[in-house]
Design an enzyme around this catalytic site. Structure first.
Site, PDB file in Angstrom:
ATOM      1  N   GLU A 244       8.791  26.380  -3.294  1.00 12.08           N
ATOM      2  CA  GLU A 244       7.878  27.178  -4.114  1.00 12.08           C
ATOM      3  C   GLU A 244       8.167  27.045  -5.595  1.00 12.08           C
ATOM      4  OE1 GLU A 244       7.249  31.235  -1.812  1.00 12.08           O
ATOM      5  OE2 GLU A 244       9.284  30.455  -1.639  1.00 12.08           O
TER       6      GLU A 244
ATOM      7  N   CYS B  32       2.207  25.735   3.816  1.00  9.43           N
ATOM      8  CA  CYS B  32       1.812  27.026   4.374  1.00  9.43           C
ATOM      9  C   CYS B  32       1.125  27.909   3.345  1.00  9.43           C
ATOM     10  CB  CYS B  32       3.011  27.752   4.989  1.00  9.43           C
ATOM     11  SG  CYS B  32       4.260  28.206   3.787  1.00  9.43           S
TER      12      CYS B  32
ATOM     13  N   HIS C   6      -3.226  40.050  -3.023  1.00  5.89           N
ATOM     14  CA  HIS C   6      -2.706  40.608  -1.785  1.00  5.89           C
ATOM     15  C   HIS C   6      -3.793  41.185  -0.888  1.00  5.89           C
ATOM     16  CE1 HIS C   6       0.775  41.802   0.504  1.00  5.89           C
ATOM     17  NE2 HIS C   6       0.045  42.831   0.865  1.00  5.89           N
TER      18      HIS C   6
ATOM     19  N   ASP D 128       2.780  29.908  -4.661  1.00  7.01           N
ATOM     20  CA  ASP D 128       3.836  30.096  -5.651  1.00  7.01           C
ATOM     21  C   ASP D 128       4.157  28.796  -6.383  1.00  7.01           C
ATOM     22  OD1 ASP D 128       4.242  32.788  -5.731  1.00  7.01           O
ATOM     23  OD2 ASP D 128       5.684  32.813  -4.092  1.00  7.01           O
TER      24      ASP D 128
END
Lengths: 570, 83
Positions: free
Chosen positions: A431, A502, A189, A455
């Site tokens: 995902e 993406c 993150h 993911d």
């Protein structure tokens, strides 16, 4: 001068004083030196006083910047800090021989367990406030309290073991020159946020915290993955030169932003931007994005005591739609789960948050909250082309349910006489392997598919990208992942729908020819990656890209894939 | 007495209750289903888990006990600040 190496996570260079950011760890509590009870009691009183001063200051700032209702959580924290029986219990345990930190920890854990036993889910979540206050007191007791990341006065280089999503949200972006963390990889993150904000970052720098001090000068090279403690004159000069080069490169990129993303044999691909904050639509435009392919809305929801209301959400979404001036903006509905908990949403503890209530599942469980977001999205669609994308989908029924709520939201608004766009495009993020394998069926029910490679890789390889011991298995270029991507592209095209990527893979120029060859219609990436990817698109022939993709799909390992890609480049 | 406000003793109503209780010198206890909480402790009160419709018992002991009991009963009857 001392040099540390890590993983280059966000490009750029910076020099500045180090600010060490730590969360108190239980280990620190256990090892805390204990004096006589009277000394421990005095330490406790001092820590309580300092915590109160902190909270009053934060509360004042929150009231000023966010309004009284947002500041209410700090009132709750102050009330806990002044809770007589609780601190009496802590004092009694100190008298019984525990050190002050041990006593605080023990009492806080005892009551946290009581909170967890409550039937009422909302009340159960209030245990988080108690633990938050206990953490704050512990930070003062253990001498770990620095200024918070949201209240920096001077520009600094932040050094931390890791930063949680809520900590990154509170970063004062104007004061953070660079970020260094001991753990994490390019997709953790902190790295994603650093890139989004254009802050140079190096992650995975082992043991740096024990070897530096607050205020010591650090050089951070986010391109080379280097951190230098007390750089010498030669290093400083090199940085000054690099900064000059970066400025020139930016000028060059601005010129290239105008050029079309087209292969040598004339095939077009759409290059669009991933953003996480309305302000980043500026960067998207600067780097020539043809639209926004992923607007993550989590940041609007995190690091606050109550969810954003319809007006606030509408304002954020409309800002982006207006700024992109006619170029399509795809907005992903709330995508959080147990790893990024929200204070106001009772999520309950989960043994496997990545396989738990997250993404669309969480939204469908909280239809009232979801509806507010859908209404805000419809209202924003009045200002320009907008797509709504649902994250973490594993079945068609979920998509049907979400579509129904989306339609309800529009009908409500129309009945109320509120202006909405004539239509929004609806898409599903791919995902999970389940969604990938049902791509054709999903595509029939929506307007587009968007593959979230981070993911999809994690769930296909069953490897946590943040777990250093298995992260070697987290391979977006593994043939298993690439074959799923190919399968998704075929399914979408069979249904006559477009499909994009993406995830981080879309921003890796090395992967660009492969993604073109696999048939992707749109690549969405951090704005800063757009120029390099566009350069790659403009240097390949589609026919060759297809051959490359066919060869790559026959690979047996990720290593073979990388070799084939590198070969192409050489 | 019965707690009738919509949310029971949730964070905000509980905070209001605790602040009121802290105005008095008397020791104040809240009981629910055999469990007991110190009314001046937000943590005690929240972990008692009082929801709408729950029956609670107040015990006030001290110099200003009558005033304290009156004020707290009044507060609960008025809905603890809930609209």
């Amino acid at each position: 001068m001392e040099e540390f190496s890590g993983i280059a996570a966000s490009p750029g260079v910076a020099i500045g004083p180090a600010l060490i950011y730590r969360r108190p760890a239980l280990e620190g509590v256990k090892g805390a030196a204990s004096g006589p009870a009277s000394a421990e009691l005095a330490k406790l009183d001092e820590a309580l006083q300092r915590s109160r001063a902190d909270l009053e200051q934060i509360k004042e700032r929150a009231e000023r910047e966010l309004g009284a209702s947002e500041a209410a959580i700090y009132d709750a924290h102050l009330l806990i800090l002044d809770d007589p029986p609780i601190w009496e219990e802590v004092r009694a345990r100190i008298a019984g021989g525990l050190s002050a930190p041990e006593a605080v920890r023990a009492v806080a854990d005892h009551y946290a367990a009581r909170f967890r036993e409550l039937e009422d889910e909302y009340l159960r979540e209030r245990g988080a406030d108690l633990l938050d206050v206990a953490d704050r007191v512990l930070r003062h007791l253990l001498g770990l309290a620095g200024p918070g990341l949201g209240a920096l006065t001077d520009p600094v280089v932040v050094v931390a073991r890791d930063l949680s999503p809520s900590e990154t949200v509170t970063l004062d972006r104007t004061k953070v020159l660079a970020l260094v963390t001991e753990t994490g990889g390019p997709t953790s993150h902190a790295s994603i946020v650093a890139r989004a904000l254009g802050i140079p970052a190096v992650v995975g720098v082992r043991d740096i915290l024990s070897r530096i001090e607050n205020g010591k000068e650090l050089l951070v090279d986010g391109d080379a993955g280097r951190v230098v403690l007390e750089p010498d004159a030669r290093e400083r000069e090199a940085v000054a030169k690099r900064e000059q080069e970066i400025r020139e490169r930016q000028k060059e990129e601005a010129r290239e932003a105008e050029l079309p993303a087209q292969t040598l044999d004339g095939e077009r691909v759409k290059l669009v931007a991933n953003i996480g904050h309305p302000a980043e639509s500026e960067a998207a435009c600067r780097y020539g994005a043809e639209g926004v392919g992923l607007y993550r809305t989590e940041f609007l929801f995190m690091g606050r005591p109550a969810p954003p209301d319809e007006e606030e959400q509408y304002a954020a979404y409309a800002t982006v739609v207006k700024r992109m001036a006619g170029r399509r903006v795809i907005i992903r509905t709330l995508d959080v789960g147990g790893d990024k908990p929200l204070a106001y949403l009772a999520m309950g503890a989960e043994a496997n948050p990545f396989l738990g209530l997250r993404g669309l599942r969480l939204s469908l469980e909280n239809p009232a909250l979801f509806k507010v977001q859908l209404r805000a999205l419809w209202r924003a669609s009045h200002h320009g082309p907008l797509g709504v994308m649902f994250p973490m989908v594993s079945s068609l029924e979920e998509v049907e349910l979400a579509r129904r709520l989306l339609t309800e939201a529009r009908d409500e608004l129309r009945k109320e006489g509120v202006a909405v766009g004539s239509a929004v495009e609806v898409g599903v993020m791919i995902e999970t392997p389940a969604a990938a394998l049902m791509a054709a069926e999903l595509a029939e029910r929506v307007d587009f598919l968007s593959i979230g490679t981070n993911d999809l890789t994690q769930y296909t390889m069953a490897a946590d990208r943040l777990n250093e011991r298995v992260s070697h298995l987290y391979q977006p270029l593994h043939p298993a992942v690439l074959r799923l991507i190919r399968f998704v592209v075929e399914g979408a095209h069979r249904a006559g729908k477009w499909v994009g990527v993406c995830g981080e893979l879309a921003g890796d120029p090395l992967a660009t020819p492969l993604l073109l060859g696999l048939g992707l219609d749109e690549l969405s990436m951090s704005p800063t990656f757009l120029p390099a990817v566009k350069r790659m698109v403009r240097s390949v022939r589609m026919a060759q890209a297809r051959e490359l993709a066919a060869a790559v799909l026959r690979s047996r390992t990720a290593e073979e894939v990388r070799q084939r890609l590198a070969l192409r480049r050489a | 007495m019965r707690v009738t406000n919509k949310s029971g003793l949730h964070a905000r109503p509980a905070a209001l209750f605790v602040r009121e209780a802290r105005k008095f010198q008397s020791a104040i206890k809240v009981r629910k289903a055999g469990k007991e909480a110190d009314a001046k402790s937000i943590v005690h009160l929240l972990t008692l888990g009082v929801s709408q419709g729950d029956e609670i018992e107040l015990e006030v002991d001290g110099a200003d006990e009558e005033e304290a009991l009156g004020a707290l009963v009044e507060l609960i009857k008025a809905g603890l600040g809930d609209e």
